[in-house]
Design a protein around this motif. Sequence first.
Motif, mmCIF file in Angstrom:
data_model
loop_
_atom_site.group_PDB
_atom_site.id
_atom_site.type_symbol
_atom_site.label_atom_id
_atom_site.label_comp_id
_atom_site.label_asym_id
_atom_site.label_seq_id
_atom_site.Cartn_x
_atom_site.Cartn_y
_atom_site.Cartn_z
ATOM 1 N N GLU A 426 0.849 -1.187 0.000
ATOM 2 C CA GLU A 426 0.000 0.000 0.000
ATOM 3 C C GLU A 426 0.885 1.237 0.000
ATOM 4 N N VAL A 427 0.323 2.328 -0.492
ATOM 5 C CA VAL A 427 1.022 3.618 -0.479
ATOM 6 C C VAL A 427 0.321 4.522 0.519
ATOM 7 N N ALA A 428 1.030 4.966 1.541
ATOM 8 C CA ALA A 428 0.501 5.919 2.510
ATOM 9 C C ALA A 428 0.888 7.320 2.069
ATOM 10 N N VAL A 429 -0.101 8.149 1.781
ATOM 11 C CA VAL A 429 0.124 9.528 1.354
ATOM 12 C C VAL A 429 0.114 10.409 2.601
ATOM 13 N N VAL A 430 1.164 11.216 2.751
ATOM 14 C CA VAL A 430 1.384 11.970 3.981
ATOM 15 C C VAL A 430 1.433 13.463 3.675
ATOM 16 N N ALA A 431 0.793 14.263 4.526
ATOM 17 C CA ALA A 431 0.805 15.720 4.359
ATOM 18 C C ALA A 431 0.303 16.357 5.639
ATOM 19 N N SER A 432 0.534 17.657 5.776
ATOM 20 C CA SER A 432 -0.181 18.394 6.817
ATOM 21 C C SER A 432 -1.664 18.331 6.476
ATOM 22 N N ASP A 433 -2.469 17.964 7.436
ATOM 23 C CA ASP A 433 -3.860 17.591 7.171
ATOM 24 C C ASP A 433 -4.763 18.826 7.083
ATOM 25 N N LEU A 434 -4.518 19.635 6.060
ATOM 26 C CA LEU A 434 -5.317 20.835 5.860
ATOM 27 C C LEU A 434 -6.656 20.474 5.216
ATOM 28 N N ARG A 435 -7.679 21.216 5.572
ATOM 29 C CA ARG A 435 -9.018 20.976 5.027
ATOM 30 C C ARG A 435 -9.082 21.447 3.571
ATOM 31 N N ARG A 436 -9.535 20.579 2.706
ATOM 32 C CA ARG A 436 -9.714 20.956 1.298
ATOM 33 C C ARG A 436 -10.918 21.882 1.187
ATOM 34 N N ILE A 437 -10.733 23.053 0.599
ATOM 35 C CA ILE A 437 -11.838 24.011 0.502
ATOM 36 C C ILE A 437 -12.168 24.396 -0.936
ATOM 37 N N GLY A 438 -11.286 24.115 -1.896
ATOM 38 C CA GLY A 438 -11.502 24.562 -3.258
ATOM 39 C C GLY A 438 -11.800 23.428 -4.211
ATOM 40 N N GLU A 439 -12.617 23.727 -5.232
ATOM 41 C CA GLU A 439 -12.930 22.771 -6.290
ATOM 42 C C GLU A 439 -12.922 23.521 -7.621
ATOM 43 N N PHE A 440 -12.504 22.835 -8.676
ATOM 44 C CA PHE A 440 -12.592 23.400 -10.023
ATOM 45 C C PHE A 440 -12.789 22.269 -11.006
ATOM 46 N N HIS A 441 -13.615 22.518 -12.008
ATOM 47 C CA HIS A 441 -13.821 21.541 -13.076
ATOM 48 C C HIS A 441 -14.294 22.293 -14.305
ATOM 49 N N CYS A 442 -13.861 21.822 -15.465
ATOM 50 C CA CYS A 442 -14.303 22.452 -16.699
ATOM 51 C C CYS A 442 -14.499 21.393 -17.767
ATOM 52 N N SER A 443 -14.888 21.815 -18.965
ATOM 53 C CA SER A 443 -15.204 20.874 -20.032
ATOM 54 C C SER A 443 -13.976 20.282 -20.695
ATOM 55 N N ASP A 444 -12.796 20.792 -20.404
ATOM 56 C CA ASP A 444 -11.555 20.279 -20.982
ATOM 57 C C ASP A 444 -10.852 19.409 -19.944
ATOM 58 N N GLU A 445 -10.806 18.105 -20.184
ATOM 59 C CA GLU A 445 -10.234 17.188 -19.205
ATOM 60 C C GLU A 445 -8.743 17.414 -19.006
ATOM 61 N N ARG A 446 -8.073 17.991 -19.989
ATOM 62 C CA ARG A 446 -6.654 18.293 -19.822
ATOM 63 C C ARG A 446 -6.461 19.371 -18.763
ATOM 64 N N VAL A 447 -7.334 20.367 -18.754
ATOM 65 C CA VAL A 447 -7.258 21.415 -17.735
ATOM 66 C C VAL A 447 -7.624 20.849 -16.375
ATOM 67 N N ASN A 448 -8.571 19.940 -16.335
ATOM 68 C CA ASN A 448 -8.905 19.281 -15.069
ATOM 69 C C ASN A 448 -7.714 18.500 -14.529
ATOM 70 N N ALA A 449 -6.985 17.852 -15.432
ATOM 71 C CA ALA A 449 -5.782 17.126 -15.008
ATOM 72 C C ALA A 449 -4.735 18.095 -14.483
ATOM 73 N N LEU A 450 -4.585 19.245 -15.138
ATOM 74 C CA LEU A 450 -3.665 20.270 -14.651
ATOM 75 C C LEU A 450 -4.050 20.708 -13.247
ATOM 76 N N TYR A 451 -5.325 20.984 -13.043
ATOM 77 C CA TYR A 451 -5.783 21.409 -11.715
ATOM 78 C C TYR A 451 -5.514 20.324 -10.668
ATOM 79 N N ALA A 452 -5.770 19.067 -11.024
ATOM 80 C CA ALA A 452 -5.482 17.977 -10.086
ATOM 81 C C ALA A 452 -4.004 17.912 -9.759
ATOM 82 N N ASN A 453 -3.145 18.210 -10.725
ATOM 83 C CA ASN A 453 -1.708 18.219 -10.474
ATOM 84 C C ASN A 453 -1.325 19.319 -9.488
ATOM 85 N N VAL A 454 -1.973 20.475 -9.608
ATOM 86 C CA VAL A 454 -1.724 21.571 -8.673
ATOM 87 C C VAL A 454 -2.100 21.144 -7.255
ATOM 88 N N VAL A 455 -3.249 20.505 -7.122
ATOM 89 C CA VAL A 455 -3.717 20.061 -5.804
ATOM 90 C C VAL A 455 -2.723 19.071 -5.200
#
Length: 876
Positions: A426-455
């Motif tokens: 298994e892979v344990a993902v570790v981080a400071s446990d900050l609350r996720r507050i932002g969401e973004f999605h658009c009609s271009d899945e490439r931009v959605n992938a970019l946003y996921a990479n930022v997160v």
Amino acid sequence: MTTPSSEALRAADTATTATGLRTADDSGLVATPYPEPRLSWSLASDRPGVLQHAYEIQVAAGRSFTGAVSSGEVESDVVTDQPWPAAPLRSREVRHWRVRVRTDLGWTGWSEPARVEAALLDDRDWTARPVHVAGDRGRTSPGPVPLLRREFDLPAEPVSARLYVTSLGVHRTAVNGRPVSDDLLEPGWTSYPNRLLYATYDVTGLLSPGRNALSAAVGDGWYRGHLTWHKNRDVYGDTSALLAQLEVTLADGSTVTVATDDQWRGGYGDLFAADLYDGCERDLRHEPHGWRLAGFDDRAWERAAASPLPAGLTQRAHPPVRVVQVVRPEVRTLPDGTIAVDAGENITGWLRLRADGPAGSTLTVRHAEVLDSDGRLLTSILRGARATDRYTLSGGGAELEPEFTFHGFRYAEIEASPGVTVERVEVAVVASDLRRIGEFHCSDERVNALYANVVRSQRGNFLAVPTDCPQRDERLGWTGDIMAFAPTACATFDSRSFLDSWLTDLAIEQRADGAVPLVIPDVDLGELPPMELPFAGTAAGWGDAATVVPTALFEAYGHRSLLGRHYPAMRAWVEFTADRLDEDGTWSGNAQLGDWLDPAAPPEDPARATTDSAYVATVFVAHSARLLADAARELGHADDADRYAELHRRTAEAAWRKWGDHARTTQTGCALALEFGVVPAAERVAVGEALAALVRAHDGRIATGFLGTPFVLPALTRTGHLAEAYRLLLNTECPGWLYQVERGATTMWERWDAIRPDGSIDTEKAGTMLSFNHYAYGAVAAWLYRSVAGLRAAAPGYRVIEIAPRPGSTLTSARAAIATPYGRASVAWSVDGGTLTVQADLPPGTTGRFLPPEGWESAQPLMDLGSGRHRLRLHA
């Protein structure tokens, strides 16, 4: 402040309630470090157009609120960062508070009460002293992790117990063999000589009458483990130590205190080494079974040695590091028997294994972000970080995971001795446990992938401090990276208390002359790349984190007290830069890092950007002066507001006089001039045209580094060149955001061209400065929220919300949502033929304004909105 009249008390808003009561302490701990906590709440209502006009807070010793202290009626439409109305809390004191608000319909009912307990607020409250294993002092290389323990008796049933605990190093503490929390790498990394954080845990349920045991393992961590690419050790001290104070109240009313002192015992176990960069080595044959439980024979262990109480003890007020996700990776066996692991995305954390094998057999786990041309781990770019965990089995089945380390990786390889079976990975993902507050999605899945990479990049680098990267021998709190990324960080995760803590260390580490070190906490970086001019140990754009990050926090969360707390550091930095201006009003006397990693800069000299570094430095002086003037105005410092507004004007004029023609020749030059108010009003249109022409001339490829990238898309949008902004965003050629996505990126890269178009990795030119998890270029996500979706704070803390979607290019829809201090705000738009439909949701207590995009007919150029749901249709 007034007392509500009897007539006002009769009026009631039964459809609205105050909810989500909270203080500025986001730690999740049972106590708070603040004697006068700042108070916030939200409003819940199904009624549209709800606004708070006033509030009343009560504070009392009990939940019945008998004898409560009241704030009286306070006129305010702000639900955040309100002052504590009662006497300051004393150490360990418990109080309850509640709030009601007055709306246009009258007073709401009282909220459900919230509980506040004070931590240890004074050094005199500590009877404990740090203790260490005497034989471990002075170790100059990674070695066995010290174990510390103490047994004690409780003569009656415990009814309340608090454990106040920290360490010099990082600790894992347990009561009667059970962990006191799931927090990791406590107490994190701060300016240890000046500020050491502790945590307060409710451990009542872990204790029982009779014999009990308190124990801890204490790793090197940042305190004395390897730091920087020089792999310096013992930066803060030559021994790790535990500081713990357990206070127990028993059913008979008596109390028992167990504190670290020289009566504790210390030894060693199966952890032979644990280093943040190198990884963990453990030999399960050496585990002293039962050492965490009462009754263990520790007579062969050393008596612990005590040392003086550290300076700056304060309870942590931000979320801890935790395992935030568990991923089941792809696992396959290579021809040579090595087990290859692919987590599917670049992460920060480690592998958890279930293995079975004979005593003395081993497993070695190595990590890397990318694979080489042979499909094996590319580890050269980790530089001095070994990033390796090694286990020796004691015979039979075992659950394995490392301690006191972390790795940045997507890929791992497991080499096992003959006879070893790996049953689960298994892979344990570790981080400071900050609350996720932002969401973004658009009609271009490439931009959605970019946003996921930022997160992912923010999550992977917000680990105790905001780091540059999580994988190589660096992992430092670089000021320039968070300067660029702060607005995005504050919209994606609730980063207020996390960055507030980091800024506290920035102020501590700030030089007497106002200079801000390149990394916070400040550590010796040794040699930096050669500079043509004397290097001052700070740099424009990097030191400007002192002004940019507090501004981003205030805009996102609306805490005026936070802005005031960091105002002195903001002012000191601006004064430092102002003192270094030449006679012509520009800053050209020091070497600068400039527009770092401009894609046109030589790979071996990333500071040699196409935009003059002295120009960049000077316009950042102007930018920070303007931010400081705005902060001064907000805080009521009228003289400072005038002084720094004038500094902005003078410096902007000087920069434009000297570099106006040059600035028009680069994307960074134009973007900074436009966004920092450097361009004279009469020339803004022309400079906006010049920027758009540069984008077209580069076929939509980005031409900015760390300092220019956050501002280029906003500058294009603000000057009416939306088509060019979308062309930059959607470009798939190198350099560009979507180029990284199409090359398979799952996090943001340090270099635009880290992977060539043919899929090879440029380690020859770039050398080892090649991270695949660096969030700086992820600053683009702020533009996705604010302009693509059109959700922006128009007043601090989203008290006023601007809905300004900017559809463009091939996108047919977009949506974004942010959990603001007032509640969830969202916007969604879609284009169908010649109709643009926009839906906006504003939380109670806020107002909004809708700014229709150019080219779409609207009844009004600007429309005022109240809280609630709005649906708008526009036509082309």
